[in-house]
Write a protein that holds these residues in place. Structure first.
Motif, PDB file in Angstrom:
ATOM      1  N   GLU A 267      40.114  42.463  20.948  1.00 54.14           N
ATOM      2  CA  GLU A 267      40.261  43.592  20.271  1.00 54.14           C
ATOM      3  C   GLU A 267      40.487  44.412  21.425  1.00 54.14           C
ATOM      4  N   LEU A 268      39.318  44.663  22.311  1.00 54.38           N
ATOM      5  CA  LEU A 268      39.860  46.204  22.987  1.00 54.38           C
ATOM      6  C   LEU A 268      40.549  45.976  23.677  1.00 54.38           C
ATOM      7  N   TYR A 269      41.342  44.981  24.015  1.00 54.71           N
ATOM      8  CA  TYR A 269      42.638  45.068  24.117  1.00 54.71           C
ATOM      9  C   TYR A 269      43.477  46.063  22.859  1.00 54.71           C
ATOM     10  N   LEU A 270      43.819  46.079  22.276  1.00 51.92           N
ATOM     11  CA  LEU A 270      44.306  46.951  20.873  1.00 51.92           C
ATOM     12  C   LEU A 270      44.136  47.867  21.262  1.00 51.92           C
ATOM     13  N   LEU A 271      42.586  48.253  21.027  1.00 52.59           N
ATOM     14  CA  LEU A 271      41.731  50.034  21.472  1.00 52.59           C
ATOM     15  C   LEU A 271      42.765  50.314  22.444  1.00 52.59           C
ATOM     16  N   GLY A 272      42.723  49.800  23.644  1.00 53.44           N
ATOM     17  CA  GLY A 272      43.300  50.077  24.489  1.00 53.44           C
ATOM     18  C   GLY A 272      42.259  50.205  25.927  1.00 53.44           C
ATOM     19  N   ILE A 273      41.398  49.886  25.908  1.00 50.85           N
ATOM     20  CA  ILE A 273      40.165  49.232  26.493  1.00 50.85           C
ATOM     21  C   ILE A 273      40.799  48.198  27.304  1.00 50.85           C
ATOM     22  N   PRO A 274      40.305  48.645  28.774  1.00 54.84           N
ATOM     23  CA  PRO A 274      41.061  47.950  30.091  1.00 54.84           C
ATOM     24  C   PRO A 274      39.736  47.524  30.184  1.00 54.84           C
ATOM     25  N   ALA A 275      39.061  46.080  29.530  1.00 53.00           N
ATOM     26  CA  ALA A 275      38.206  45.345  30.328  1.00 53.00           C
ATOM     27  C   ALA A 275      38.735  44.279  30.626  1.00 53.00           C
ATOM     28  N   LYS A 276      37.525  44.195  32.194  1.00 51.94           N
ATOM     29  CA  LYS A 276      38.270  43.357  33.225  1.00 51.94           C
ATOM     30  C   LYS A 276      37.698  42.025  33.297  1.00 51.94           C
ATOM     31  N   THR A 277      36.151  41.914  33.681  1.00 54.49           N
ATOM     32  CA  THR A 277      35.434  40.910  34.341  1.00 54.49           C
ATOM     33  C   THR A 277      35.250  40.558  32.812  1.00 54.49           C
ATOM     34  N   ARG A 278      34.262  39.109  32.830  1.00 57.56           N
ATOM     35  CA  ARG A 278      33.622  38.499  32.446  1.00 57.56           C
ATOM     36  C   ARG A 278      32.746  37.436  32.530  1.00 57.56           C
ATOM     37  N   HIS A 279      31.285  37.552  32.475  1.00 62.01           N
ATOM     38  CA  HIS A 279      30.493  36.310  33.471  1.00 62.01           C
ATOM     39  C   HIS A 279      29.322  36.312  33.612  1.00 62.01           C
ATOM     40  N   ILE A 292      38.103  48.391  33.707  1.00 62.42           N
ATOM     41  CA  ILE A 292      38.757  48.678  34.892  1.00 62.42           C
ATOM     42  C   ILE A 292      38.424  50.178  34.770  1.00 62.42           C
ATOM     43  N   PHE A 293      37.984  50.729  35.895  1.00 61.06           N
ATOM     44  CA  PHE A 293      37.445  52.386  36.084  1.00 61.06           C
ATOM     45  C   PHE A 293      38.874  53.464  34.988  1.00 61.06           C
ATOM     46  N   GLU A 294      37.858  54.672  34.451  1.00 58.58           N
ATOM     47  CA  GLU A 294      38.723  56.069  34.074  1.00 58.58           C
ATOM     48  C   GLU A 294      38.336  56.504  34.477  1.00 58.58           C
ATOM     49  N   ALA A 296      35.988  60.126  33.156  1.00 56.76           N
ATOM     50  CA  ALA A 296      34.842  59.431  32.625  1.00 56.76           C
ATOM     51  C   ALA A 296      34.112  60.295  30.976  1.00 56.76           C
ATOM     52  N   ASN A 297      35.118  60.689  30.829  1.00 51.81           N
ATOM     53  CA  ASN A 297      34.689  61.032  28.718  1.00 51.81           C
ATOM     54  C   ASN A 297      35.301  59.758  28.029  1.00 51.81           C
ATOM     55  N   ILE A 298      36.533  59.551  29.299  1.00 55.50           N
ATOM     56  CA  ILE A 298      36.919  58.738  28.294  1.00 55.50           C
ATOM     57  C   ILE A 298      36.467  57.289  28.487  1.00 55.50           C
ATOM     58  N   ALA A 299      35.943  56.872  30.001  1.00 52.03           N
ATOM     59  CA  ALA A 299      34.913  55.797  29.707  1.00 52.03           C
ATOM     60  C   ALA A 299      34.076  55.668  29.000  1.00 52.03           C
ATOM     61  N   VAL A 300      32.994  57.128  28.491  1.00 51.15           N
ATOM     62  CA  VAL A 300      32.097  56.955  27.980  1.00 51.15           C
ATOM     63  C   VAL A 300      32.545  56.351  26.244  1.00 51.15           C
ATOM     64  N   ASP A 301      33.215  57.092  26.032  1.00 53.59           N
ATOM     65  CA  ASP A 301      34.142  57.027  24.737  1.00 53.59           C
ATOM     66  C   ASP A 301      34.030  55.125  24.237  1.00 53.59           C
ATOM     67  N   HIS A 302      34.608  55.153  25.454  1.00 52.19           N
ATOM     68  CA  HIS A 302      35.379  53.289  25.767  1.00 52.19           C
ATOM     69  C   HIS A 302      33.952  52.974  25.608  1.00 52.19           C
ATOM     70  N   ASN A 303      33.013  52.868  26.592  1.00 54.22           N
ATOM     71  CA  ASN A 303      31.766  52.284  26.098  1.00 54.22           C
ATOM     72  C   ASN A 303      31.009  51.594  24.738  1.00 54.22           C
ATOM     73  N   LEU A 304      31.197  52.835  24.374  1.00 53.56           N
ATOM     74  CA  LEU A 304      30.297  53.045  23.135  1.00 53.56           C
ATOM     75  C   LEU A 304      31.318  51.718  22.258  1.00 53.56           C
ATOM     76  N   LEU A 305      32.682  52.389  22.134  1.00 48.64           N
ATOM     77  CA  LEU A 305      32.837  50.870  21.636  1.00 48.64           C
ATOM     78  C   LEU A 305      32.801  49.134  22.021  1.00 48.64           C
ATOM     79  N   VAL A 306      33.099  49.427  23.247  1.00 49.58           N
ATOM     80  CA  VAL A 306      32.519  48.455  23.159  1.00 49.58           C
ATOM     81  C   VAL A 306      31.569  47.669  22.839  1.00 49.58           C
ATOM     82  N   MET A 307      29.995  48.501  22.508  1.00 52.10           N
ATOM     83  CA  MET A 307      29.134  48.100  22.418  1.00 52.10           C
ATOM     84  C   MET A 307      29.500  47.383  20.371  1.00 52.10           C
ATOM     85  N   GLU A 308      30.187  49.034  20.504  1.00 51.74           N
ATOM     86  CA  GLU A 308      30.658  48.412  18.868  1.00 51.74           C
ATOM     87  C   GLU A 308      31.504  46.696  18.395  1.00 51.74           C
ATOM     88  N   VAL A 309      32.382  46.819  19.161  1.00 48.72           N
ATOM     89  CA  VAL A 309      32.574  45.888  18.537  1.00 48.72           C
ATOM     90  C   VAL A 309      32.169  44.347  18.934  1.00 48.72           C
TER      91      VAL A 309
END
Length: 722
Positions: A267-279, A292-294, A296-309
């Motif tokens: 779901e994150l990839y569909l949203l263009g959020i570059p999730a890279k690592t899981r462990h 993957i780093f972006e 700052a403002n986009i990184a913050v938006d994406h992190n909020l979406l990561v938590m919601e997803v």
């Protein structure tokens, strides 16, 4: 769950991620397909260079965005924004409109794209708005791409926006972040020109938020009022095994959890959020996702979406997602390690040391600027991550302490020491590790080791701000980092210019300024174990702030020089700064009040009835034993031992009842204080310690009472049953 109606990928799909990455965002590919060339170019200029967009172009963009969204199946749009609640907000409007002749038509205008009007009175404003002053505006942020979110059965077009009041005050977390990015860009370009670097039109700050979290079974979550109401456990005895064996970290990911992770990533990839690592993380049932780093403002938006997803998918998978900083006492807490760097639009990472850092002037100047900013504004940086949840985490179980220090590593320490002494004759070369095994290639060695105890560590070409709390929006820490950096960069630029004006050569002026700054910022550099008592002693000796809790940290916002800094760089006005102080104080007080009342509820409706029932059964059993003692020849010593067991239970139970009554009085006392700071200090200094004392007694009883009589799911169940 977010689903692309055109390309729904199941778990067996072999389609490469690159073929559908960002397909649910109005990204460059979608813009190019839906916008005329002139409007596409104008929008790109807005995104890349910050140029204003005209209403006419906005109308064309709105039409193209609507057509793209409707083709995907969207029926509504919303302005997606970040009010000062720590979360996101949205109000949905249908594309459907009724024409003058009554004909239904889908319509989305440039004006609707650019501006919305949510009710500003229903969001926290910290006194900037009264209840009857309801008008507020959301304004489109073109730098963050619009995206499609699925809720229920349909898709909604989400347009990232800022949120301001009727008079233009920032009522959100994004506006100050964007302002801080502009401020640091302006200051950095000025310094680069002094250093002889030209052709830079914009300097960007980048962020990458490593998100830690716990997953527990939803059935356990629903049976714990503390998790439901507070996000963390207020009671619970440690299991015999926790994280002592360090066998969970980077271990094999359980299949059920891995399936959750895979769905989240899709779901994150569909949203263009570059999730890279899981462990797997350190604690049992704790995990991490890193991007993957972006910018700052986009990184913050994406992190909020990561938590919601993650929250939505966890629910669908039968999990509860725990983002609290310390959901389990005595177990590793969760952070949001904020990796921060700064670079130019021409591709220069200003924190990359290169192969010879001692000769890399740009790197050294900006590195020293970071040291200067963190040293001068360590208290502001600490304030940026202060919260009720983070107070429980900082300094406990792998979290950095409340003292802010900077770790550079052995090599950079030697470089700075050499510059300070004037003997820059050392040579650094790329290092490798040769293991002496023919089948194993040599390993490249970084310039710095990793110091996991440091709150602010240099990690190769960026700094990792490890103290950010897992549940926090990353906008405030990044806003503070950008602002203190703008101030530090200006101070270095001013110092260099002053020396040049006094007749010194530019290179000499730069070197002298570096030496002065290196000497001045030495107290903030700490290479040792930040968990050890030696750090606390060093903080006292060096005069570093050691703000132990949120009320102490928030007082920083009262300091005139801090408010002046935010005002000078156009990040926050005095009113906006004060509003954030009041909002965060109020959230702290209300949060602890909720926790205390939840603890009262749990004691009175779970723990006390359970212990009472078990005590009654134990007492009846003992009385029966007494009656039969002579008949079965039971000795007095045996009876005494069993009586002692019953006495221990009864005494602890009596203590708990007494402490529960004390807690009742303490909770009601909060409202007796006149000011917010008095209430907050009382919560920190009196109420929370009392809650901890009550917990100790309750947890000791949990380890005595028959498990069949204990209603609350235990730590053993929540942390070890998948």
């Amino acid at each position: 769950m977010l689903i692309n109606k055109e390309v729904h990928l199941n778990s067996d799909s072999k389609i490469p991620v690159s073929t559908y990455f960002g397909s649910m965002t109005f990204d460059q590919k979608a813009m190019r397909a839906k916008l005329p060339k002139e409007e596409f170019t104008a929008l790109q200029d807005t995104i890349k260079a910050g140029k204003k967009i005209t209403g006419e172009i906005a109308g064309v963009v709105a039409h193209g965005m609507k057509e793209w969204a409707m083709e995907k199946g969207a029926t509504h749009y919303t302005h997606w924004f970040q009010p000062m609640t720590g979360s996101t907000a949205e109000k949905h409007d249908a594309f459907l409109s009724i024409d003058r002749d009554g004909t239904p038509i889908e319509r989305f205008s440039g004006e609707q794209l650019i501006q919305g009007e949510p009710d500003a009175s229903s969001f926290p404003s910290g006194g900037m708005r009264t209840t009857f002053e309801a008008r507020g505006y959301t304004a489109w942020d073109p730098s963050s791409p619009a995206f499609l979110m699925k809720g229920g059965k349909d898709l909604t077009l989400c347009i990232p926006t800022v949120f301001i009041s009727y008079h233009g005050e920032a009522l959100d977390a994004k506006t100050p972040l964007l302002r801080s990015m502009e401020a640091v860009s302006k200051s950095a370009i000025r310094l680069l020109e002094i250093l002889g670097v030209t052709g830079v039109s914009r300097v960007k700050t980048f962020a990458g938020c490593e998100q830690e979290y716990f997953l527990i079974d939803k059935k356990f979550y629903s049976e714990r009022p503390d998790l439901v109401m507070c996000g963390r456990t207020l009671l619970g005895a440690l299991p015999p095994k926790g994280q002592q064996l360090e066998d969970h970290y980077f271990g094999s990911i359980p299949d059920r959890v891995l399936e959750f992770m895979q769905d989240v990533e899709h779901e994150l990839y569909l949203l263009g959020i570059p999730a890279k690592t899981r462990h797997n993380e350190v604690a049992p049932h704790q995990f991490e996702i890193a991007p993957i780093f972006e910018e700052a403002n986009i990184a913050v938006d994406h992190n909020l979406l990561v938590m919601e997803v993650m929250r939505k998918i966890a629910d669908k998978k039968g999990f509860a997602l725990l983002l609290a900083e310390k959901p389990f006492a005595g177990i590793n807490g969760s952070g949001k390690h904020n990796n921060w760097s700064i670079g130019t639009d021409t591709g220069i990472n200003l924190l990359d040391p290169g192969d010879t850092p001692e000769k890399n002037v740009h790197f050294l100047v900006f590195l020293v600027a970071v040291l200067n900013g963190v040293y001068k504004r360590a208290d502001v940086l600490r304030m940026s991550i202060a919260s009720m949840g983070n107070d429980h985490r900082l300094g406990a179980n792998e979290a950095p302490p409340a003292v802010v220090t900077v770790f550079l590593g052995e090599l950079l320490e030697r470089v700075l020491d050499a510059i300070e002494s004037g003997k820059v004759d050392l040579k650094t070369e790329k290092q490798v590790l040769n293991l002496g095994l023919s089948q194993v290639p040599v390993v490249n060695k970084d310039y710095t080791d990793r110091n996991r105890t440091s709150p602010f560590a240099f990690t190769g070409n960026k700094f990792e701000f490890r103290a950010v709390g897992s549940s926090q929006a990353a906008s405030v820490p990044n806003m503070v980092l950008n602002t203190l950096m703008a101030e530090a960069v200006d101070e270095i630029a001013d110092a260099i210019l002053a020396k040049i004006k006094a007749g010194k050569e530019r290179d000499v002026a730069i070197l002298e300024t570096l030496r002065e700054q290196i000497t001045a910022t030495k107290p903030i550099r700490y290479q040792g174990d930040n968990y050890a008592e030696a750090l606390q002693q060093a903080a006292r000796e060096r005069g570093l702030p050691n703000l132990k809790n949120t009320p102490q940290s928030l007082r920083v916002l009262l300091k005139k020089d801090v408010q002046d800094m935010f005002i000078k760089y156009g990040v926050l006005s005095a009113d906006e700064t004060n509003s954030r102080l009041h909002i965060r104080l109020e959230r702290y007080i209300k949060g602890i009040d909720i926790e205390a009342r939840t603890l009262q509820l749990m004691l009175k409706t779970f723990v006390i009835p359970d212990v009472s029932e078990y005590q009654g059964e134990l007492g009846n059993s003992f009385n029966n034993l007494l009656s039969a003692a002579d008949a079965i020849g039971l000795s007095g010593q045996a009876l005494s031992s069993q009586a002692g067991n019953l006495k221990l239970l009864a005494e602890s139970f009596s203590t708990l009842i007494e402490m529960t009554a004390e807690l009742d009085e303490a909770v009601e006392k909060i409202e007796s204080f006149a000011t917010e700071f008095e209430k907050a200090d009382y919560c920190a200094d009196e109420l929370l310690p009392l809650m901890s004392k009550v917990r100790v007694v309750a947890d000791s009883l949990e380890q005595i009472v028959d498990r069949s009589r204990w209603q609350l799911p235990t730590y053993s169940e929540m942390l070890f049953q998948h």
